[in-house]
Scaffold this motif. Structure first.
Motif, mmCIF file in Angstrom:
data_model
loop_
_atom_site.group_PDB
_atom_site.id
_atom_site.type_symbol
_atom_site.label_atom_id
_atom_site.label_comp_id
_atom_site.label_asym_id
_atom_site.label_seq_id
_atom_site.Cartn_x
_atom_site.Cartn_y
_atom_site.Cartn_z
ATOM 1 N N ARG A 73 0.848 -1.183 0.000
ATOM 2 C CA ARG A 73 0.000 0.000 0.000
ATOM 3 C C ARG A 73 0.887 1.238 0.000
ATOM 4 O O ARG A 73 1.708 1.395 0.902
ATOM 5 N N ASP A 74 0.703 2.086 -1.001
ATOM 6 C CA ASP A 74 1.444 3.351 -1.067
ATOM 7 C C ASP A 74 2.950 3.149 -0.916
ATOM 8 O O ASP A 74 3.632 3.909 -0.205
ATOM 9 N N GLY A 75 3.464 2.110 -1.559
ATOM 10 C CA GLY A 75 4.907 1.904 -1.587
ATOM 11 C C GLY A 75 5.485 1.142 -0.417
ATOM 12 O O GLY A 75 6.692 0.912 -0.367
ATOM 13 N N VAL A 76 4.643 0.752 0.563
ATOM 14 C CA VAL A 76 5.119 -0.039 1.697
ATOM 15 C C VAL A 76 4.274 -1.308 1.803
ATOM 16 O O VAL A 76 3.203 -1.421 1.190
ATOM 17 N N TYR A 77 4.739 -2.267 2.598
ATOM 18 C CA TYR A 77 4.024 -3.524 2.811
ATOM 19 C C TYR A 77 3.468 -3.538 4.236
ATOM 20 O O TYR A 77 4.193 -3.280 5.202
ATOM 21 N N LEU A 78 2.166 -3.827 4.350
ATOM 22 C CA LEU A 78 1.482 -3.807 5.637
ATOM 23 C C LEU A 78 0.764 -5.124 5.887
ATOM 24 O O LEU A 78 0.188 -5.720 4.968
ATOM 25 N N SER A 79 0.787 -5.566 7.142
ATOM 26 C CA SER A 79 -0.023 -6.715 7.523
ATOM 27 C C SER A 79 -1.465 -6.265 7.702
ATOM 28 O O SER A 79 -1.753 -5.074 7.933
ATOM 29 N N SER A 80 -2.395 -7.216 7.611
ATOM 30 C CA SER A 80 -3.818 -6.867 7.688
ATOM 31 C C SER A 80 -4.201 -6.316 9.061
ATOM 32 O O SER A 80 -5.199 -5.599 9.188
ATOM 33 N N ASN A 81 -3.414 -6.618 10.103
ATOM 34 C CA ASN A 81 -3.745 -6.159 11.458
ATOM 35 C C ASN A 81 -2.938 -4.937 11.883
ATOM 36 O O ASN A 81 -2.910 -4.587 13.069
ATOM 37 N N TRP A 82 -2.281 -4.273 10.938
ATOM 38 C CA TRP A 82 -1.420 -3.141 11.301
ATOM 39 C C TRP A 82 -2.177 -2.048 12.036
ATOM 40 O O TRP A 82 -1.695 -1.523 13.051
ATOM 41 N N ASP A 83 -3.345 -1.682 11.570
ATOM 42 C CA ASP A 83 -4.072 -0.550 12.148
ATOM 43 C C ASP A 83 -4.530 -0.804 13.580
ATOM 44 O O ASP A 83 -4.555 0.116 14.400
ATOM 45 N N GLN A 84 -4.913 -2.042 13.902
ATOM 46 C CA GLN A 84 -5.474 -2.310 15.218
ATOM 47 C C GLN A 84 -4.530 -3.049 16.174
ATOM 48 O O GLN A 84 -4.868 -3.254 17.347
ATOM 49 N N ALA A 85 -3.341 -3.411 15.727
ATOM 50 C CA ALA A 85 -2.439 -4.204 16.568
ATOM 51 C C ALA A 85 -1.934 -3.410 17.768
ATOM 52 O O ALA A 85 -1.567 -2.237 17.647
ATOM 53 N N ALA A 86 -1.904 -4.069 18.939
ATOM 54 C CA ALA A 86 -1.372 -3.436 20.139
ATOM 55 C C ALA A 86 0.147 -3.396 20.136
ATOM 56 O O ALA A 86 0.767 -2.543 20.785
ATOM 57 N N ILE A 87 0.751 -4.309 19.403
ATOM 58 C CA ILE A 87 2.211 -4.371 19.266
ATOM 59 C C ILE A 87 2.547 -4.290 17.787
ATOM 60 O O ILE A 87 1.976 -5.019 16.965
ATOM 61 N N ARG A 88 3.462 -3.392 17.436
ATOM 62 C CA ARG A 88 3.807 -3.186 16.028
ATOM 63 C C ARG A 88 5.316 -3.301 15.819
ATOM 64 O O ARG A 88 6.110 -2.935 16.690
#
Length: 294
Positions: free
Chosen positions: A260-275
């Motif tokens: 997404r927008d040039g980076v790779y994100l996991s599906s739980n990135w937005d809500q994860a308590a630990i990143r």
């Protein structure tokens, strides 16, 4: 009051005529002197007195090194096997600074049979906070930092085969961990237990594996720069992952990460308590992101 080191030495000399002859031949062709080896065993230790923290520097150029947590009341306990003809032990403590290891003496031959046969076994106290620096050369390293109270960590290795693990959580918080690895195979397990805000790896040529089991900070930054080789980063499945990479001829295997927008994100990135926020700059090789259930 400073407590003195406890020292014991047991000479175990062995002189092999064939090796001496081979060393002499090498010295003739390479223009460097050769000498027989005199293997010596020695032990050093120091009790803790009023120290509240310590800066620890370990230097070891060749051989096998093992490091782990030891007695709470003993600042360190060190056992060495070294060539007394070309090396001498280092065990200095002053003003909260501890330096341990082996250093060369005089001129040594470029080619020395058995140069990597030395051994260093070290335990450090788990009673006080430590700023720990390891400066290692061509070594076989077995490092378990579990149980140590670390406020900073820096590891520099050359052409080595290294195993680093953190078998239990660090009770101190660290701002950064610095790993600089040359031509090597380097494996690090349970790095999340270090409780570090940032982990950086600078690798030359080799195979590198970072396991982030034990994460408990809200966010951990991982910064990797490497030349030629393979990189595997293992991350607990519950953690959100963001990956940004800059590479030349490097393949990427990252199941579950969407671009997404040039980076790779996991599906739980937005809500994860630990990143985990990862940046990779690689020249040639492969990158793998592995998610696992702790």
């Amino acid at each position: 009051m400073r407590s003195p080191d406890h020292v014991s030495m047991v000479p175990t000399a062995s002189r092999a005529g064939a090796f001496a002859l081979l060393g002499a031949i090498a010295g003739t062709f390479l223009g460097t002197p050769a000498s027989a080896q005199e293997w010596t065993s020695a032990q050093f230790s120091r009790q803790i007195s009023s120290e509240e923290s310590a800066e620890v520097t370990i230097r070891y150029s060749a051989g096998r090194i093992a490091l782990s947590a030891g007695s709470a009341n003993q600042l360190y306990a060190l056992r060495l096997r070294y060539d007394a003809n070309s090396q001498e032990p280092v065990h200095e403590f002053e003003n909260g600074r501890l330096e341990l290891g082996v250093e060369g003496i005089g001129r040594t031959g470029f080619f020395r049979s058995g140069a990597t046969d030395g051994e260093m076994e070290l335990t450090l106290t788990n009673r006080i906070p430590l700023d720990l620096t390891l400066d290692l050369g061509a070594v076989r390293a077995d490092l378990d930092l579990g149980g140590l109270r670390l406020t900073s960590l820096s590891i520099h290795t050359g052409a080595s085969d290294g195993d680093l693990r953190v078998s239990s959580p660090n009770s101190e918080e660290m701002e950064s961990v610095e790993l600089k690895v040359g031509a090597a195979s380097f494996r690090a397990r349970d790095l999340g237990n270090l409780n570090a805000a940032e982990i950086s790896l600078e690798g030359g040529v080799g195979d590198f594996r970072l396991d982030l089991n034990g994460l408990r900070r809200a966010e951990t930054r991982v910064d990797v720069k490497m030349g030629l080789g393979s990189l595997e980063i293992r991350i607990p499945r519950e953690a959100g992952v963001r990956l940004e990479r800059e590479s030349f001829l490097t393949s990427l295997n990252a199941p579950g990460l969407d671009r997404r927008d040039g980076v790779y994100l996991s599906s739980n990135w937005d809500q994860a308590a630990i990143r985990v926020d990862i940046s990779v700059n690689a020249a040639l090789g492969s990158i793998s992101i592995v998610r696992f259930d702790p």
